[in-house]
Design a protein around this motif. Structure first.
Motif, mmCIF file in Angstrom:
data_model
loop_
_atom_site.group_PDB
_atom_site.id
_atom_site.type_symbol
_atom_site.label_atom_id
_atom_site.label_comp_id
_atom_site.label_asym_id
_atom_site.label_seq_id
_atom_site.Cartn_x
_atom_site.Cartn_y
_atom_site.Cartn_z
ATOM 1 N N ARG A 19 -2.415 -7.474 4.835
ATOM 2 C CA ARG A 19 -2.109 -6.353 3.358
ATOM 3 C C ARG A 19 -0.471 -6.677 3.979
ATOM 4 O O ARG A 19 0.900 -6.463 2.414
ATOM 5 N N SER A 57 -5.043 -5.611 -1.270
ATOM 6 C CA SER A 57 -4.339 -3.831 -1.278
ATOM 7 C C SER A 57 -5.226 -2.405 -1.822
ATOM 8 O O SER A 57 -6.469 -3.471 -1.886
ATOM 9 N N HIS A 86 3.057 1.324 2.171
ATOM 10 C CA HIS A 86 3.395 0.351 1.285
ATOM 11 C C HIS A 86 5.020 0.862 0.532
ATOM 12 O O HIS A 86 5.407 1.450 0.673
#
Length: 334
Positions: free
Chosen positions: A288, A134, A167
């Motif tokens: 990711r 991350s 994100h």
């Protein structure tokens, strides 16, 4: 090969960590980072270690905005000698271009690009480490620092038209709203800031053309010409082209202003090939994006430049030895 970042990237880390009830020295030790990083901003340290430090710290204290808290009080001077060049540029556009040109001197894992069209300016910022993990905190720090730099030149009341993050949203977006305004969007196709070309046209009252020339000469004499290696150039170009699906070597060569044979030759000199570089980029992005349960796998396939989910699925299983959906379910159970 490991990428490096100036230890100035850890400015405010100790203060934010202590405020969150953490022992910053203990976390630095766990990340195998020298405590001198907190006092000497010009040390070069592994960028992956800094990323992992921020993620571990955010997890330990339950603050999913840890990186943004570090960016909240950043100053132009934290950029070191690059700040000397940026401060003397005549317009905000020239400031941004100078930051992009010398970005690799601040963080070798960072990529930035300025695109302008129809009155809109997009400053895209991405991080590429070459290994899964991350990057939420490091990404928010990166975008937050660019925002702070722009407010130095455009004034504290300035807000971008949009702030984009790839994100998912934080549990509590209050800090994001306080810092950027309410035009913050998550789960986007890129990380960065959107503003107007008028913002880019804004003059810099501090600019001194003579000092700008001397600053550039000083920077390039002490840190080289600022040119990127072939692998980094191709890698950064792929980050832009992959979501469009136009990620062939011919398209990359066109973006770099050379022919495909030149790209092949330059990559061979650095011991790799175009296919290997593209595969490395896709592997990190796949790891990711797969962790983001809210992002459908069909969208992940598109972001990685695959024409169909089936093509992505075959590639993923070949690369990771498991089905993407199974990996996502395993992550959800942990």
């Amino acid at each position: 090969m490991s990428t490096l970042v100036r230890s100035a990237s850890l400015t405010n880390y100790a203060e934010v960590a202590r405020a969150a009830g953490l022992d910053p020295l203990a976390f630095l030790a766990n990340a195998e980072l020298d405590p001198a990083c907190l006092h000497n901003p010009d040390l070069l340290v592994p960028s992956e270690a800094v990323r992992d430090l921020l993620e571990a710290s955010a997890l330990a204290c339950g603050m999913d905005n840890f990186g943004l808290r570090m960016a909240e009080t950043r100053l132009l001077s934290n950029l070191g000698v690059v700040a000397l060049v940026a401060r003397e540029e005549p317009t905000v556009r020239r400031v941004v271009r100078a930051l992009i040109r010398y970005k690799h001197l601040l963080n070798e894992a960072a990529y930035a690009k300025l695109d302008e069209a129809q009155g809109i300016a997009v400053i895209r910022e991405e991080l590429f480490f070459g290994h899964a993990g991350s990057s939420r905190q490091a990404t928010e720090l990166l975008v937050g620092v660019m925002f702070r730099i722009l407010t130095f030149f455009l004034g504290p009341a300035w807000n971008p038209s949009r702030v984009c993050f790839a994100h998912p949203p934080p549990r509590d977006p209050v800090l994001h709203y306080r810092m950027f305004g309410y035009s913050v969007d998550f789960k986007q196709d890129f990380n960065g800031l959107v503003c107007t070309t008028r913002d880019m046209d804004a003059p810099n009252p501090l600019a001194d053309p003579v000092m700008a020339r001397y600053s550039r000469q000083l920077l390039e004499a002490t840190a080289g010409s600022g040119s990127m290696g072939a692998v980094d150039s191709v890698r950064h170009t792929l980050l832009v082209l992959l979501p469009s699906g136009e990620c062939s070597i011919d398209r990359v060569a066109q973006q770099l202003g050379v022919d495909r044979r030149t790209v092949h030759r330059r990559l061979m000199r650095e011991g790799t090939t175009f296919s290997e570089v593209m595969n490395t980029v896709r592997r990190e992005l796949a790891a990711r994006y797969t962790e983001d349960h809210a992002r459908p796998l069909t969208q992940v396939a598109e972001l990685l430049g695959f024409s169909a989910l089936s093509a992505f699925s075959r590639w993923y299983k070949q690369q990771f030895g498991e089905v993407a959906g199974q990996r996502r379910r395993a992550i959800r159970r942990t």
